[in-house]
Design an enzyme around this catalytic site. Structure first.
Site, PDB file in Angstrom:
ATOM      1  N   LYS A   1       0.818  -1.217   0.000  1.00  0.00           N
ATOM      2  CA  LYS A   1       0.000   0.000   0.000  1.00  0.00           C
ATOM      3  C   LYS A   1       0.856   1.274   0.000  1.00  0.00           C
ATOM      4  O   LYS A   1       2.070   1.223   0.254  1.00  0.00           O
ATOM      5  CB  LYS A   1      -0.932  -0.037   1.221  1.00  0.00           C
ATOM      6  CG  LYS A   1      -1.928  -1.211   1.180  1.00  0.00           C
ATOM      7  CD  LYS A   1      -2.930  -1.098   2.326  1.00  0.00           C
ATOM      8  CE  LYS A   1      -3.892  -2.277   2.324  1.00  0.00           C
ATOM      9  NZ  LYS A   1      -4.933  -2.142   3.373  1.00  0.00           N
TER      10      LYS A   1
ATOM     11  N   TYR B   1     -12.620  -2.297  -3.604  1.00  0.00           N
ATOM     12  CA  TYR B   1     -13.068  -2.385  -2.211  1.00  0.00           C
ATOM     13  C   TYR B   1     -14.601  -2.330  -2.098  1.00  0.00           C
ATOM     14  O   TYR B   1     -15.126  -1.987  -1.038  1.00  0.00           O
ATOM     15  CB  TYR B   1     -12.435  -1.270  -1.387  1.00  0.00           C
ATOM     16  CG  TYR B   1     -11.017  -1.568  -0.918  1.00  0.00           C
ATOM     17  CD1 TYR B   1     -10.714  -2.735  -0.216  1.00  0.00           C
ATOM     18  CD2 TYR B   1      -9.982  -0.665  -1.145  1.00  0.00           C
ATOM     19  CE1 TYR B   1      -9.431  -3.003   0.228  1.00  0.00           C
ATOM     20  CE2 TYR B   1      -8.689  -0.922  -0.696  1.00  0.00           C
ATOM     21  CZ  TYR B   1      -8.429  -2.097  -0.002  1.00  0.00           C
ATOM     22  OH  TYR B   1      -7.156  -2.353   0.446  1.00  0.00           O
TER      23      TYR B   1
ATOM     24  N   PHE C   1     -15.671   3.542   7.170  1.00  0.00           N
ATOM     25  CA  PHE C   1     -14.315   3.919   6.768  1.00  0.00           C
ATOM     26  C   PHE C   1     -14.092   3.851   5.255  1.00  0.00           C
ATOM     27  O   PHE C   1     -12.975   4.069   4.778  1.00  0.00           O
ATOM     28  CB  PHE C   1     -13.277   3.042   7.496  1.00  0.00           C
ATOM     29  CG  PHE C   1     -13.434   1.549   7.265  1.00  0.00           C
ATOM     30  CD1 PHE C   1     -12.940   0.927   6.132  1.00  0.00           C
ATOM     31  CD2 PHE C   1     -14.083   0.761   8.214  1.00  0.00           C
ATOM     32  CE1 PHE C   1     -13.074  -0.426   5.924  1.00  0.00           C
ATOM     33  CE2 PHE C   1     -14.239  -0.615   8.017  1.00  0.00           C
ATOM     34  CZ  PHE C   1     -13.729  -1.204   6.868  1.00  0.00           C
TER      35      PHE C   1
ATOM     36  N   ARG D   1      -1.866 -14.429   4.847  1.00  0.00           N
ATOM     37  CA  ARG D   1      -2.572 -13.729   5.942  1.00  0.00           C
ATOM     38  C   ARG D   1      -1.797 -13.862   7.253  1.00  0.00           C
ATOM     39  O   ARG D   1      -1.706 -12.923   8.036  1.00  0.00           O
ATOM     40  CB  ARG D   1      -4.009 -14.235   6.057  1.00  0.00           C
ATOM     41  CG  ARG D   1      -4.832 -13.781   4.840  1.00  0.00           C
ATOM     42  CD  ARG D   1      -6.283 -14.161   4.908  1.00  0.00           C
ATOM     43  NE  ARG D   1      -7.032 -13.339   5.827  1.00  0.00           N
ATOM     44  CZ  ARG D   1      -7.452 -12.094   5.561  1.00  0.00           C
ATOM     45  NH1 ARG D   1      -7.154 -11.525   4.411  1.00  0.00           N
ATOM     46  NH2 ARG D   1      -8.147 -11.420   6.444  1.00  0.00           N
TER      47      ARG D   1
ATOM     48  N   ARG E   1       2.826  -6.519   9.257  1.00  0.00           N
ATOM     49  CA  ARG E   1       2.123  -5.372   9.863  1.00  0.00           C
ATOM     50  C   ARG E   1       2.712  -5.007  11.223  1.00  0.00           C
ATOM     51  O   ARG E   1       2.768  -3.825  11.575  1.00  0.00           O
ATOM     52  CB  ARG E   1       0.625  -5.657   9.930  1.00  0.00           C
ATOM     53  CG  ARG E   1      -0.021  -5.549   8.531  1.00  0.00           C
ATOM     54  CD  ARG E   1      -1.416  -6.072   8.545  1.00  0.00           C
ATOM     55  NE  ARG E   1      -2.126  -5.838   7.293  1.00  0.00           N
ATOM     56  CZ  ARG E   1      -3.168  -6.572   6.908  1.00  0.00           C
ATOM     57  NH1 ARG E   1      -3.593  -7.582   7.658  1.00  0.00           N
ATOM     58  NH2 ARG E   1      -3.770  -6.306   5.769  1.00  0.00           N
TER      59      ARG E   1
ATOM     60  N   ASN F   1      -1.899   0.177   6.761  1.00  0.00           N
ATOM     61  CA  ASN F   1      -1.403  -1.089   7.309  1.00  0.00           C
ATOM     62  C   ASN F   1      -0.539  -1.866   6.308  1.00  0.00           C
ATOM     63  O   ASN F   1      -0.419  -3.082   6.389  1.00  0.00           O
ATOM     64  CB  ASN F   1      -2.556  -1.938   7.873  1.00  0.00           C
ATOM     65  CG  ASN F   1      -3.526  -2.414   6.816  1.00  0.00           C
ATOM     66  OD1 ASN F   1      -3.440  -2.021   5.650  1.00  0.00           O
ATOM     67  ND2 ASN F   1      -4.454  -3.268   7.198  1.00  0.00           N
TER      68      ASN F   1
ATOM     69  N   HIS G   1      -2.216  -5.621   1.709  1.00  0.00           N
ATOM     70  CA  HIS G   1      -3.529  -6.277   1.590  1.00  0.00           C
ATOM     71  C   HIS G   1      -3.293  -7.681   1.062  1.00  0.00           C
ATOM     72  O   HIS G   1      -2.414  -7.893   0.231  1.00  0.00           O
ATOM     73  CB  HIS G   1      -4.413  -5.511   0.583  1.00  0.00           C
ATOM     74  CG  HIS G   1      -5.616  -6.297   0.135  1.00  0.00           C
ATOM     75  ND1 HIS G   1      -6.797  -6.311   0.840  1.00  0.00           N
ATOM     76  CD2 HIS G   1      -5.796  -7.138  -0.925  1.00  0.00           C
ATOM     77  CE1 HIS G   1      -7.659  -7.115   0.219  1.00  0.00           C
ATOM     78  NE2 HIS G   1      -7.078  -7.622  -0.855  1.00  0.00           N
TER      79      HIS G   1
ATOM     80  N   GLU H   1      -9.753 -10.866  -7.430  1.00  0.00           N
ATOM     81  CA  GLU H   1      -8.757  -9.801  -7.238  1.00  0.00           C
ATOM     82  C   GLU H   1      -7.567  -9.956  -8.194  1.00  0.00           C
ATOM     83  O   GLU H   1      -7.035  -8.966  -8.698  1.00  0.00           O
ATOM     84  CB  GLU H   1      -8.292  -9.788  -5.774  1.00  0.00           C
ATOM     85  CG  GLU H   1      -9.417  -9.363  -4.828  1.00  0.00           C
ATOM     86  CD  GLU H   1      -8.996  -9.317  -3.361  1.00  0.00           C
ATOM     87  OE1 GLU H   1      -7.834  -9.653  -3.040  1.00  0.00           O
ATOM     88  OE2 GLU H   1      -9.848  -8.936  -2.538  1.00  0.00           O
TER      89      GLU H   1
HETATM   90  P1  CMP Z   1      -7.500  -4.554   3.690  1.00  0.00           P
HETATM   91  O1  CMP Z   1      -7.050  -5.962   3.948  1.00  0.00           O
HETATM   92  O2  CMP Z   1      -6.858  -3.855   2.556  1.00  0.00           O
HETATM   93  O3  CMP Z   1      -9.096  -4.527   3.486  1.00  0.00           O
HETATM   94  C1  CMP Z   1      -9.892  -3.415   3.838  1.00  0.00           C
HETATM   95  C2  CMP Z   1      -9.119  -2.352   4.539  1.00  0.00           C
HETATM   96  O4  CMP Z   1      -9.865  -1.376   5.224  1.00  0.00           O
HETATM   97  C3  CMP Z   1      -8.268  -2.981   5.614  1.00  0.00           C
HETATM   98  O5  CMP Z   1      -7.213  -3.710   5.025  1.00  0.00           O
HETATM   99  C4  CMP Z   1      -7.856  -1.765   6.442  1.00  0.00           C
HETATM  100  O6  CMP Z   1      -6.620  -1.218   6.026  1.00  0.00           O
HETATM  101  C5  CMP Z   1      -8.940  -0.744   6.106  1.00  0.00           C
HETATM  102  N1  CMP Z   1      -9.602  -0.243   7.294  1.00  0.00           N
HETATM  103  C6  CMP Z   1      -9.639   1.049   7.666  1.00  0.00           C
HETATM  104  N2  CMP Z   1     -10.333   1.197   8.798  1.00  0.00           N
HETATM  105  C7  CMP Z   1     -10.763  -0.034   9.165  1.00  0.00           C
HETATM  106  C8  CMP Z   1     -11.532  -0.543  10.258  1.00  0.00           C
HETATM  107  N3  CMP Z   1     -12.009   0.267  11.226  1.00  0.00           N
HETATM  108  N4  CMP Z   1     -11.764  -1.871  10.316  1.00  0.00           N
HETATM  109  C9  CMP Z   1     -11.290  -2.707   9.342  1.00  0.00           C
HETATM  110  N5  CMP Z   1     -10.555  -2.276   8.281  1.00  0.00           N
HETATM  111  C10 CMP Z   1     -10.289  -0.966   8.197  1.00  0.00           C
END
Ligand code: CMP
Length: 138
Positions: A9, A49, A57, A85, A102, A112, A115, A126
């Site tokens: 990211k 997404y 969010f 994961r 992470r 973070n 993904h 994806e």
């Molecule tokens: P990702 O695995 O890319 O999938 C969705 C993303 O939403 C997740 O990682 C987080 O980086 C982002 N995100 C931001 N805020 C939140 C939240 N409160 N809970 C879960 N995911 C969040």
């Protein structure tokens, strides 16, 4: 063998830690069989997404993922989805195990660093979102 989609990211590309993250991916036993750097458009990010579009969010997530370059990758291994994961650690870096990507690199739940696909169905969707068959060299 199984494949999963990874995204490094914008928080990570901005800090020039793509190489460090790739080293952790390869040390975990995942092969990087496709990779490219790009900037997602807002339309692409909203589609990618889409499952999160009702979440509070969502807008911040789209703004963040389009804020700079990302590196999209296809990773291959036995049980690649679960293995990646585990290698990434929990979504919230405060809950991530020591030694995970992470834990080592993420700045917040939003920034973070990486993904990874969460299921076999989503991995296929994806991967197809970013790569043609010719771009994946297993
Ligand atoms: P990702 O695995 O890319 O999938 C969705 C993303 O939403 C997740 O990682 C987080 O980086 C982002 N995100 C931001 N805020 C939140 C939240 N409160 N809970 C879960 N995911 C969040």
């Amino acid at each position: 063998m199984e494949r999963t989609l990874s995204i490094i990211k914008p928080d990570a590309t901005k800090r020039s830690i793509t190489g460090k993250i790739n080293a952790m991916i390869e040390e975990a036993g995942l092969s990087i069989i496709a990779q490219k750097r790009l900037i997602l458009s807002v339309v692409q990010a909203e589609e990618f997404y889409g499952v999160h579009k009702e979440r509070p969010f969502f807008r911040d997530l789209v703004n963040f993922i389009t804020s700079g370059p990302v590196v999209v990758q296809v990773l291959e291994a036995e049980n690649a989805i679960a293995l990646y994961r585990k290698t990434m650690g929990a979504t919230n870096p405060k809950e991530a195990d020591k030694g995970t990507i992470r834990y080592e690199h993420a700045e917040s739940i939003e920034a973070n660093s990486v993904h990874g696909s969460d299921s076999s169905d989503n991995a296929k969707i994806e991967i197809d979102f970013f790569f043609t068959d010719e771009e994946i060299v297993g």
